[in-house]
Design an enzyme around this catalytic site. Sequence first.
Site, mmCIF file in Angstrom:
data_model
loop_
_atom_site.group_PDB
_atom_site.id
_atom_site.type_symbol
_atom_site.label_atom_id
_atom_site.label_comp_id
_atom_site.label_asym_id
_atom_site.label_seq_id
_atom_site.Cartn_x
_atom_site.Cartn_y
_atom_site.Cartn_z
ATOM 1 C CE1 TYR A 32 -3.380 2.822 0.750
ATOM 2 C CE2 TYR A 32 -2.332 3.071 2.894
ATOM 3 C CZ TYR A 32 -3.222 3.516 1.935
ATOM 4 O OH TYR A 32 -3.961 4.644 2.163
HETATM 5 N N1 NAP Z 1 -9.220 6.444 5.947
HETATM 6 C C1 NAP Z 1 -7.932 6.696 6.186
HETATM 7 O O1 NAP Z 1 -7.486 6.676 7.338
HETATM 8 C C2 NAP Z 1 -7.009 7.031 5.061
HETATM 9 C C3 NAP Z 1 -5.749 7.526 5.386
HETATM 10 C C4 NAP Z 1 -4.870 7.848 4.366
HETATM 11 C C5 NAP Z 1 -5.254 7.690 3.053
HETATM 12 N N2 NAP Z 1 -6.488 7.197 2.758
HETATM 13 C C6 NAP Z 1 -6.824 7.060 1.338
HETATM 14 O O2 NAP Z 1 -8.033 7.737 1.104
HETATM 15 C C7 NAP Z 1 -8.733 7.114 0.036
HETATM 16 C C8 NAP Z 1 -10.163 6.835 0.468
HETATM 17 O O3 NAP Z 1 -10.137 5.989 1.596
HETATM 18 P P1 NAP Z 1 -11.401 5.835 2.576
HETATM 19 O O4 NAP Z 1 -10.874 5.633 3.928
HETATM 20 O O5 NAP Z 1 -12.397 6.902 2.322
HETATM 21 O O6 NAP Z 1 -11.941 4.412 2.094
HETATM 22 P P2 NAP Z 1 -13.397 3.803 1.914
HETATM 23 O O7 NAP Z 1 -14.383 4.432 2.816
HETATM 24 O O8 NAP Z 1 -13.201 2.318 1.963
HETATM 25 O O9 NAP Z 1 -13.713 4.204 0.414
HETATM 26 C C9 NAP Z 1 -12.964 3.661 -0.617
HETATM 27 C C10 NAP Z 1 -13.575 4.111 -1.920
HETATM 28 O O10 NAP Z 1 -12.812 3.531 -2.989
HETATM 29 C C11 NAP Z 1 -13.698 2.888 -3.874
HETATM 30 N N3 NAP Z 1 -13.085 1.692 -4.443
HETATM 31 C C12 NAP Z 1 -12.421 0.708 -3.801
HETATM 32 N N4 NAP Z 1 -12.083 -0.263 -4.675
HETATM 33 C C13 NAP Z 1 -12.550 0.134 -5.889
HETATM 34 C C14 NAP Z 1 -12.538 -0.449 -7.169
HETATM 35 N N5 NAP Z 1 -11.993 -1.649 -7.420
HETATM 36 N N6 NAP Z 1 -13.126 0.229 -8.191
HETATM 37 C C15 NAP Z 1 -13.705 1.431 -7.975
HETATM 38 N N7 NAP Z 1 -13.757 2.032 -6.771
HETATM 39 C C16 NAP Z 1 -13.189 1.379 -5.744
HETATM 40 C C17 NAP Z 1 -14.918 2.504 -3.043
HETATM 41 O O11 NAP Z 1 -16.064 2.516 -3.874
HETATM 42 P P3 NAP Z 1 -17.013 1.223 -4.118
HETATM 43 O O12 NAP Z 1 -17.008 0.419 -2.874
HETATM 44 O O13 NAP Z 1 -18.332 1.825 -4.489
HETATM 45 O O14 NAP Z 1 -16.378 0.554 -5.265
HETATM 46 C C18 NAP Z 1 -15.010 3.655 -2.053
HETATM 47 O O15 NAP Z 1 -15.788 4.708 -2.559
HETATM 48 C C19 NAP Z 1 -7.935 5.872 -0.331
HETATM 49 O O16 NAP Z 1 -7.133 6.137 -1.456
HETATM 50 C C20 NAP Z 1 -7.069 5.638 0.887
HETATM 51 O O17 NAP Z 1 -5.872 4.983 0.550
HETATM 52 C C21 NAP Z 1 -7.376 6.862 3.733
#
Ligand code: NAP
Length: 242
Positions: A150
Amino acid sequence: MTLQGKTALVTGGTSGIGRAVAMKLAHRGAHVIVTGRDKRRGEEVIAEIDAQGGNARFIAADLANFDDVRRLAGAAADVDVLVNNAGVFPGRPTEQTTEKDFDLVFDVNVKAPFYLTATIAPRMAARGGGAIISISTMAATIGMSGLAAYGASKAAIEALTKSWTAEYGPQGVRVNVVAPGPTHTPANAAMGEMFDALTATVPARRGADPDEIAAAVCFLASDEASFIYGAVLHADGGRVAV
Ligand SMILES: NC(=O)c1ccc[n+]([C@@H]2O[C@H](COP(=O)([O-])OP(=O)(O)OC[C@H]3O[C@@H](n4cnc5c(N)ncnc54)[C@H](OP(=O)(O)O)[C@@H]3O)[C@@H](O)[C@H]2O)c1
């Protein structure tokens, strides 16, 4: 910080940070294209934006499927703002990371943004400019056990951001990164005490609200950030500074 008259594509706009970004961009006046795999959640976001007087539509796409990436890039080719937010983050020791896990992480986190940008950035350049914001993580900067694939995928996005700045910056396309720290999203809901342990290492001593990350994205999307090119904005409560 208006985005009136702009169109934005937000990948992973069906949940968490992407959802908050879609809501905030719409609130600032952009027409937002929300994409993700989950049609029901996508339509809920669209309905919520509509209810708040905004303007949005949903395109279903699985970014692990390259045909879907191509189709999405074609359907959203002329956006002014691209937010590469969709991401997968399986936490697993390196020796337990299967080839399938590894490919999924790089397909969704690197290959899909790469080819979306490959279609969209030249068209932004031809129209005189645009803004691309990709979501990274503190794990691209600091070593975190269990997050090797990741962290590497997000470090790749940060490197691509610099290359794209060299390629498209001279034609007015600003490409930047927001690197969040631990953020309260559905993806982290099951982490429980592990999430608390993570936030204890953050100078702010808490996790972010998705809205705080969305604010950083909206800033970089707006003309307020007109001289910011190729930057990584660490929205992590100070974690990578210490
Ligand atoms: N939460 C944290 O603490 C954190 C920290 C640092 C960085 N991030 C980054 O922030 C971003 C969002 O994370 P989040 O925490 O908001 O995650 P989340 O709530 O799990 O949301 C992930 C999103 O990505 C989409 N997704 C996942 N796999 C996909 C696929 N194969 N095709 C199309 N869409 C896909 C999902 O949409 P569907 O399920 O509708 O496909 C969902 O809308 C990510 O890039 C993550 O690495 C998060």
